[in-house]
Design an enzyme around this catalytic site. Structure first.
Site, PDB file in Angstrom:
ATOM      1  N   ASP A  71       0.861  -1.173   0.000  1.00 32.95           N
ATOM      2  CA  ASP A  71       0.000   0.000   0.000  1.00 32.95           C
ATOM      3  C   ASP A  71       0.901   1.227   0.000  1.00 32.95           C
ATOM      4  OD1 ASP A  71      -1.684   2.110   0.475  1.00 32.95           O
ATOM      5  OD2 ASP A  71      -2.695   1.203   2.197  1.00 32.95           O
ATOM      6  N   SER A 154       0.991  12.786 -17.443  1.00 31.74           N
ATOM      7  CA  SER A 154       0.136  12.998 -18.607  1.00 31.74           C
ATOM      8  C   SER A 154       0.046  14.479 -18.926  1.00 31.74           C
ATOM      9  CB  SER A 154      -1.272  12.443 -18.354  1.00 31.74           C
ATOM     10  OG  SER A 154      -2.032  13.336 -17.561  1.00 31.74           O
ATOM     11  N   TYR A 166      -6.496  16.165  -9.978  1.00 28.65           N
ATOM     12  CA  TYR A 166      -5.714  15.373 -10.937  1.00 28.65           C
ATOM     13  C   TYR A 166      -4.585  16.230 -11.523  1.00 28.65           C
ATOM     14  CZ  TYR A 166      -4.612  12.459 -14.992  1.00 28.65           C
ATOM     15  OH  TYR A 166      -3.963  11.696 -15.938  1.00 28.65           O
ATOM     16  N   LYS A 170      -0.391  15.640 -11.299  1.00 32.17           N
ATOM     17  CA  LYS A 170       0.479  15.424 -12.456  1.00 32.17           C
ATOM     18  C   LYS A 170       1.531  16.529 -12.575  1.00 32.17           C
ATOM     19  CE  LYS A 170      -1.361  11.602 -13.608  1.00 32.17           C
ATOM     20  NZ  LYS A 170      -0.613  10.355 -13.273  1.00 32.17           N
ATOM     21  N   THR A 201      -6.314   0.577 -21.291  1.00 30.66           N
ATOM     22  CA  THR A 201      -6.241  -0.186 -20.044  1.00 30.66           C
ATOM     23  C   THR A 201      -7.557  -0.917 -19.800  1.00 30.66           C
ATOM     24  OG1 THR A 201      -7.097   1.653 -18.740  1.00 30.66           O
ATOM     25  CG2 THR A 201      -4.706   1.558 -19.064  1.00 30.66           C
TER      26      THR A 201
END
Length: 287
Positions: A71, A154, A166, A170, A201
């Site tokens: 984890d 990304s 997000y 990144k 994916t």
């Protein structure tokens, strides 16, 4: 020098998705690959894949796959992971920081305050976990006298993508690669951030399959998860890789430079023209 022979690799977050593809690609080239993840049994997660299944497939492809249940939100487990690598291998050549907690509601439409507050968990397993893994991997990489760290990232680090949580994550791992490269430079360890394209994916395939006509063009242009692993292999073999350290690279463009094609034989497209250029950083160093 070239990181080619008897590589020891750690790929975090490799039960499925990008991490699994990268691990399979590098393992298929003969590397010993430690794959980490939390999924022990098939069915424990909403999507298919386990760390053991990834490790077994690496071994079937001719590499040495080693599954480690870890984890990446628990620093002690991460420390134990690299202690095990040192104990069993005595070295580490490549670290791929890929572990990412994808929270529910990430791709929902609407402003961030109308989405679950838990979206910021992506800053823990994603941003912070990349720092922690690099921290514990560093002594092994330095001991080698050469090495490579890759943060998977990304275009979301440069444009609005899935909201501020997000994007912040990144952008952070991109900057982290730049700054870690400064510290690692005297030890011949390269650090880059790799901007992947749309990946085929388990998660995206589920979306494609739900509405095949709507997503036909997107699916046709999607990269396999293994493509990034093949690009990382080419970078590791490049004796001039230190010249690329500290920068963000678009995977499709780096693949084109190295003559790397996807497993379907095609060259994935770059999305630079639509989503923006990689971030450029000032070369000043203030200690």
């Amino acid at each position: 020098m070239s990181l080619q022979e008897n590589r020891v690799v750690v790929v975090t977050g490799a039960s499925r998705g990008a991490g699994k593809g990268i691990a399979l690609a590098l393992g298929g080239l003969g590397a010993t690959v430690y794959v980490t993840g939390r999924t022990i049994n098939e069915g424990d997660a909403d999507l298919p894949g386990t760390v053991a299944a990834t490790a077994d497939e690496i071994s079937r492809r001719g590499g040495n796959g080693i599954a480690v249940v870890c984890d990446h939100g628990d620093d002690r487990q991460v420390q134990a992971l690299f202690a095990r690598v040192e104990r069993e291998q005595g070295r580490l050549d490549i670290l791929v920081n890929n572990a990412l907690l994808v929270p529910e509601g990430l791709v929902d439409h609407g402003p961030f305050w109308q989405k679950p507050l838990a979206l910021q968990d992506i800053l823990n397993v994603g941003m912070r976990s990349s720092y922690v893994a690099s921290y514990y991997a560093a002594p092994l990489l330095v001991k080698n006298g050469e090495g490579l760290v890759v943060n998977t990232s990304s275009f979301g680090g440069r444009c609005y993508m899935h909201g501020p949580a997000y994007g912040a994550g990144k952008a952070a791992v991109d900057k982290m690669a730049h700054d870690m490269a400064v510290d690692f430079k005297p030890y011949n360890v390269a650090v880059i951030s790799l901007w992947m394209g749309l990946l085929k994916t388990e998660r995206t395939q589920r979306v494609f399959d739900a509405e095949p006509e709507l997503y036909a063009d997107m699916e046709a242009g999607a990269e396999s998860p293994e493509f990034s692993g093949l690009v990382i292999d080419a970078l590791a073999k490049d004796p001039q890789r230190m010249q690329r350290s500290g920068k963000i690279w678009v995977g499709a463009e780096l693949g084109s430079e190295y003559g790397v094609v996807d497993i379907n034989g095609k060259q994935p497209p770059s999305h630079r023209s639509m989503l923006g250029d990689p971030t450029s950083y000032n070369p000043a160093v203030i200690e």
